[in-house]
Design an enzyme around this catalytic site. Structure first.
Site, PDB file in Angstrom:
ATOM      1  N   SER A   1       0.838  -1.201   0.000  1.00  0.00           N
ATOM      2  CA  SER A   1       0.000   0.000   0.000  1.00  0.00           C
ATOM      3  C   SER A   1       0.868   1.243   0.000  1.00  0.00           C
ATOM      4  O   SER A   1       1.983   1.240   0.534  1.00  0.00           O
ATOM      5  CB  SER A   1      -0.854  -0.015   1.275  1.00  0.00           C
ATOM      6  OG  SER A   1      -1.397   1.263   1.530  1.00  0.00           O
TER       7      SER A   1
ATOM      8  N   TYR B   1      -1.033   0.219  10.189  1.00  0.00           N
ATOM      9  CA  TYR B   1      -1.267  -0.493   8.918  1.00  0.00           C
ATOM     10  C   TYR B   1      -0.085  -0.314   7.969  1.00  0.00           C
ATOM     11  O   TYR B   1       0.446  -1.288   7.421  1.00  0.00           O
ATOM     12  CB  TYR B   1      -2.545   0.062   8.277  1.00  0.00           C
ATOM     13  CG  TYR B   1      -2.861  -0.472   6.903  1.00  0.00           C
ATOM     14  CD1 TYR B   1      -3.465  -1.703   6.731  1.00  0.00           C
ATOM     15  CD2 TYR B   1      -2.575   0.280   5.762  1.00  0.00           C
ATOM     16  CE1 TYR B   1      -3.773  -2.179   5.467  1.00  0.00           C
ATOM     17  CE2 TYR B   1      -2.888  -0.188   4.502  1.00  0.00           C
ATOM     18  CZ  TYR B   1      -3.481  -1.423   4.359  1.00  0.00           C
ATOM     19  OH  TYR B   1      -3.778  -1.880   3.101  1.00  0.00           O
TER      20      TYR B   1
ATOM     21  N   LYS C   1       2.542  -3.191   6.576  1.00  0.00           N
ATOM     22  CA  LYS C   1       2.805  -3.419   5.145  1.00  0.00           C
ATOM     23  C   LYS C   1       4.294  -3.230   4.847  1.00  0.00           C
ATOM     24  O   LYS C   1       4.871  -3.978   4.045  1.00  0.00           O
ATOM     25  CB  LYS C   1       1.954  -2.470   4.294  1.00  0.00           C
ATOM     26  CG  LYS C   1       0.461  -2.805   4.286  1.00  0.00           C
ATOM     27  CD  LYS C   1       0.169  -4.100   3.531  1.00  0.00           C
ATOM     28  CE  LYS C   1      -1.332  -4.323   3.335  1.00  0.00           C
ATOM     29  NZ  LYS C   1      -1.622  -5.626   2.667  1.00  0.00           N
TER      30      LYS C   1
END
Lengths: 326, 326
Positions: B126, B150, B154
């Site tokens: 991402s 998050y 990632k």
């Protein structure tokens, strides 16, 4: 002030506990007690206050909880499997260098659920987080592209340190140490060992093997400078770091030839004559991919100080390890 | 060719399995069987060969071993807890987004101990791996400084993917997807939801809320482009990637105002009039820290193709989701 050192039995760990005891205070507070942990039992230093020594593997269940049981105000996490071993033993490297570190951070996070707890945590990372292709001078915004499992594990630890700090679970500073030279003690099998050996052995009249060419450039700091980095990191106002909690430490970029000329200036031709050139087809290519020079501007602006010449690095070794004279 | 899709019940997972079935082959080989895994049971697609569906949590012991039991030649790992949930539930985010991914990689590594096994593995990362301060146009060498848990997870997965690939345990490609627009389906609570909502709802005569200003710029690709990225990554000659296995996908940089003008060109003033401006003090600051524009040169040179205009993105939505007309 209650201080925990993980990796306390290693070369830096022992020097660090000694330096803390000599100072007697840090962050403006008296050092009252020490917890010294390592995979082997750390030596008990001469200290007026309570010292707890722990011999345990941080990656085993419950160990992280045990070492922080006294809720240390300041934690130094220096423990790691070295680069060569992490490459040779994939599972052990990830278990110690990633899981062990994460279990420490998790223990701290979970400890803060029942009482206010947010220790300062100084973590030793490595310039192994960088990998080719690299510019001649590596800046603070260089992308992390580790080319070893060790470098990968350290890069992951850096990301965790930043996220746990951002979330307020701990107050972390990661410092990427230069290669430490002159490393005291016996020669070891590390690929980087000769960077110390070609100085350490001749300074006491012993032969040393140089496996690479004189033009090989690398990035150095003395053990004394490294202890200075650790103490400065502990006292750093982390508000100045923003979200970027990991810093490349200032070092000195020089070639093997530059190391040798510094040795010549300080210990003469007789010492230099003890260096035996034996090119090694394994070590050469490993070293050639390593970072050679940095512009460690952020750390310098934050007050971290390395050496200005390799002569200084040799003098530090003579003062700190050889009783001041050769 | 046996293919595993993890996250197969999600929007991209369903489109991907459909696209694979439509093609019938990939990497020059006929697709013979599919394993579709997700936390909820994926729908069974209409396919001539065997399809196994698995409803399980990848972060639970044994699940990763189960989903790779048939030794898939190609693995798409799309499963993740989204940004907002990973921030709200720290433990769940790390468990799913870090541990789940690592358990998959570990299962693949351990499977190769008894037989030759090194599957191609496509992982969706991402643009949340990037965080402020950011340049106006973000290049391929931008340092990863995630500002969410998050994004941290990632970024860690990217490092693991690169190291497991370097060690030869798997043959990985990580692709950093732009924000997908127009995302089909119902409005959701994601902070980025309005980037799709302000188009999707007016195109079918419904009102949509716009919580930020028209000058907000962001980075987009259609669901169809995202499926193209996944398939191209699967077929990519990874020898061209060197040690850097993670790529920022090409997207389209435009402002909310640019999205609205594209909507006006395609669906007229009546559609635009359905957008209700309701500035939101929570969403505004979240969005303002997001990446706005990239120079995705590596991916473009490697043949990944995104959209050239937001009009194209809206047309893709009309063709793929609305039967070709509005």
């Amino acid at each position: 002030m209650n201080i925990l050192i993980i990796g306390a039995a290693g070369m830096l760990g022992r020097k660090l506990s000694g330096a803390l005891i000599d100072r007697g205070e840090i962050l403006g507070r008296r050092i009252e007690s020490l917890v010294l942990a390592d995979i082997v039992a750390p030596e008990r230093p001469d200290f007026s206050g309570p010292v707890e020594t722990v011999a345990a593997d941080l990656s085993m269940p419950g160990v992280a909880e045990t070492v922080i049981a006294s809720r240390p105000d300041l934690i130094f996490h220096l423990a790691a499997i070295v680069s060569g071993e992490a490459e040779a033993d994939f599972e052990k490297g990830y278990r110690i260098n990633l899981d062990g570190t994460r279990m420490l951070f998790e223990a701290v996070r979970l400890a803060s659920r029942n009482q206010a707890y947010c220790p300062k945590l100084v973590f030793t990372s490595s310039i192994a987080v960088f990998g080719e292709p690299l510019p001649a001078i590596i800046g603070d915004d260089q992308i992390l592209t580790p080319l070893t499992s060790y470098g990968t594990q350290k890069a992951i630890d850096e990301l965790l340190l930043a996220d746990y700090s951002r979330r307020g679970f701990l107050d972390g500073v990661g410092i990427r140490l230069p290669t430490i030279s002159v490393r005291p003690g016996k020669p070891n099998k590390a690929a980087s060992g000769f960077f110390s050996g070609i100085l350490r052995e001749p300074l006491v009249g012993l032969e040393a093997v140089l496996p690479v060419g004189d033009d090989v450039r690398h990035w150095f700091a003395s053990p004394r400078a490294a202890i200075g980095f650790l103490l400065h990191a502990a006292e750093l106002d982390t508000g100045r770091l923003g979200a970027r909690r990991n810093l490349t430490m200032p070092g000195l970029s020089t070639t093997v030839g530059g190391q040798i000329e510094a040795l010549r200036r300080i210990a003469g031709d007789k010492a230099v004559a003890l260096i035996r050139r034996e090119p090694d087809a394994t070590i050469g290519p490993i070293i050639s991919g390593w970072p050679k020079n940095f512009d460690a501007r952020r750390a310098t602006e934050l007050g971290f100080v390395g050496e200005q010449s390799f002569d200084d690095i040799i003098r530090v070794h003579i003062e700190d390890e050889l009783g001041g004279s050769i």
